[in-house]
Scaffold this motif. Sequence first.
Motif, mmCIF file in Angstrom:
data_model
loop_
_atom_site.group_PDB
_atom_site.id
_atom_site.type_symbol
_atom_site.label_atom_id
_atom_site.label_comp_id
_atom_site.label_asym_id
_atom_site.label_seq_id
_atom_site.Cartn_x
_atom_site.Cartn_y
_atom_site.Cartn_z
ATOM 1 N N UNK A 1 0.828 -1.195 0.000
ATOM 2 C CA UNK A 1 0.000 0.000 0.000
ATOM 3 C C UNK A 1 0.870 1.255 0.000
ATOM 4 N N UNK A 2 1.917 1.245 0.820
ATOM 5 C CA UNK A 2 2.812 2.398 0.870
ATOM 6 C C UNK A 2 3.564 2.550 -0.450
ATOM 7 N N UNK A 3 3.981 1.430 -1.002
ATOM 8 C CA UNK A 3 4.697 1.471 -2.277
ATOM 9 C C UNK A 3 3.806 2.029 -3.379
ATOM 10 N N UNK A 4 2.541 1.638 -3.357
ATOM 11 C CA UNK A 4 1.584 2.133 -4.344
ATOM 12 C C UNK A 4 1.369 3.633 -4.189
ATOM 13 N N UNK A 5 1.456 4.118 -2.954
ATOM 14 C CA UNK A 5 1.217 5.535 -2.680
ATOM 15 C C UNK A 5 2.323 6.421 -3.249
ATOM 16 N N UNK A 6 3.565 5.949 -3.229
ATOM 17 C CA UNK A 6 4.696 6.773 -3.673
ATOM 18 C C UNK A 6 5.091 6.485 -5.109
ATOM 19 N N UNK A 7 4.266 5.713 -5.830
ATOM 20 C CA UNK A 7 4.554 5.357 -7.217
ATOM 21 C C UNK A 7 3.565 6.067 -8.129
ATOM 22 N N UNK A 8 4.075 6.729 -9.159
ATOM 23 C CA UNK A 8 3.171 7.336 -10.130
ATOM 24 C C UNK A 8 2.941 6.372 -11.284
ATOM 25 N N UNK A 9 1.958 6.667 -12.118
ATOM 26 C CA UNK A 9 1.568 5.756 -13.192
ATOM 27 C C UNK A 9 2.670 5.537 -14.217
ATOM 28 N N UNK A 10 3.524 6.544 -14.427
ATOM 29 C CA UNK A 10 4.590 6.395 -15.412
ATOM 30 C C UNK A 10 5.623 5.358 -14.999
ATOM 31 N N UNK A 11 5.878 5.260 -13.706
ATOM 32 C CA UNK A 11 6.907 4.332 -13.221
ATOM 33 C C UNK A 11 6.316 3.053 -12.641
ATOM 34 N N UNK A 12 4.993 2.917 -12.681
ATOM 35 C CA UNK A 12 4.340 1.786 -12.015
ATOM 36 C C UNK A 12 4.824 0.438 -12.557
ATOM 37 N N UNK A 13 4.954 0.326 -13.876
ATOM 38 C CA UNK A 13 5.377 -0.943 -14.465
ATOM 39 C C UNK A 13 6.763 -1.355 -13.999
ATOM 40 N N UNK A 14 7.689 -0.392 -13.997
ATOM 41 C CA UNK A 14 9.052 -0.685 -13.550
ATOM 42 C C UNK A 14 9.081 -1.045 -12.074
ATOM 43 N N UNK A 15 8.388 -0.252 -11.256
ATOM 44 C CA UNK A 15 8.371 -0.503 -9.812
ATOM 45 C C UNK A 15 7.764 -1.868 -9.510
ATOM 46 N N UNK A 16 6.678 -2.199 -10.211
ATOM 47 C CA UNK A 16 6.027 -3.488 -9.982
ATOM 48 C C UNK A 16 6.965 -4.641 -10.329
ATOM 49 N N UNK A 17 7.659 -4.533 -11.462
ATOM 50 C CA UNK A 17 8.577 -5.596 -11.875
ATOM 51 C C UNK A 17 9.726 -5.747 -10.883
ATOM 52 N N UNK A 18 10.281 -4.611 -10.434
ATOM 53 C CA UNK A 18 11.370 -4.667 -9.456
ATOM 54 C C UNK A 18 10.879 -5.272 -8.146
ATOM 55 N N UNK A 19 9.684 -4.882 -7.733
ATOM 56 C CA UNK A 19 9.118 -5.395 -6.486
ATOM 57 C C UNK A 19 8.947 -6.917 -6.536
ATOM 58 N N UNK A 20 8.372 -7.421 -7.626
ATOM 59 C CA UNK A 20 8.179 -8.865 -7.754
ATOM 60 C C UNK A 20 9.522 -9.587 -7.790
#
Length: 429
Positions: A116-135
């Motif tokens: 939830x916190x990670x989703x809060x500090x992530x914008x839509x432009x970087x969401x794909x990259x952040x999600x891949x790194x997180x997984x």
Amino acid sequence: MSSVVKIYALFLGSALLMFGGGLQGLLLSVRGAEEDFSLLALGLIGTGWSVGFVAGSILVPRVVRNVGHIRAFCVMAAIGTITILLNLLWINDVGWILLRALSGFCFAGAAMIVESWLNEVTDNRSRGTIFSVYVTINMASSTLGQIAMSVTGTAGYIPFVVGAISFICAVLPTALTSSPQPKPLSSAKLDIGLLYRTSPVAAIAAFACGMANGSFGTLAPVFGYERGLDAAGIAFLFATAAILGALAQIPAGRLSDRIDRRLVLIGLSGIATTIGALMLVINPGGGPIMYVLFAAYGFAANPIYAVAVAHANDFAKDGDFAKIAGGMLLILGTGLAIGPAVASLLMGVLGPVALFVVTATFHGLLAIAAFARMRVRTAVDAADRAPFQPMAGDRQATPETVALDPRADSDETEASKAEVEDRDVQVST
């Protein structure tokens, strides 16, 4: 810069959480076998985790609404730490089943709050990259936790204490944050009927993955123990399957973006079925052939769930991704809960190798179902498909994982459009 620091801190918290979870899951299976727990009890330990995890995914959002994110996370991590220490102090099969359910509940809650916190500090432009790194971080950390058992061993108190330290240290990045608390946690948006209408293959794949992966994740360490492997051997055996499975997500995902995803499901399920059959025929000891077969199994079985989610999303209407992904999580969790119990009963009758009767059966049924659906429904054109995203088809996904997934952007876009239309209507009236 502050957003970057927050993201890395949350990645660290998640990594510590997954490290402890990977170590604990493998440790309990092997130590339980060493303590002469029955196969049914060992299977029910895996069932307890899955039941607790699903319950946590549903109930923890209510806890967070009452006490806030930071307090809820600290409570979850503290109870998780106490639980793994009680595993050491109360070595009893029924006790471990109950404690494992509590551990699954707390783990789900803690993971949801980090996400939830990670989703809060992530914008839509970087969401794909952040999600891949997180997984990727989650997969790597969980695997490192499993490998850690080769160092700690299973005897005595050290592995339990190492796991407890990892859990409690995961509190620090969240507890020390100065950022405002994020929005309320996402609740699972469940619509099983919508999921099945959208993609019967995806629904079947979610259950098949749950049955096969739940059985394998809980009882494959027991299989290794029965084959005479020590703690290090079991840790590396499991790690080979996990590492190859993580690496397989990239080629499997890219291939599924180019051809009918059901062909990819058939190919992966077919390979996993073949590996299961070979395990039944060869019934290997603890030699190199077993490591090769485990690695091949992980390579084939691990990407199936992610491909199935992508396939369902190809046919989903705008705004339905969260409901469909939430439905798949529920079906996956059901399979994860049932699978270990069924496999343990078969192993008690037919021997440890019967684990692969379960994996081969459900992967084979998935391959047949995907082939049958190809004759009924045409594939979505490659240009119109939602891009593949890696996902773990085991016990790591929560409703907040779905919210973080960049494919959920379409849901937010539709919601925003609806709000704008409502305002327009109110202004015009």
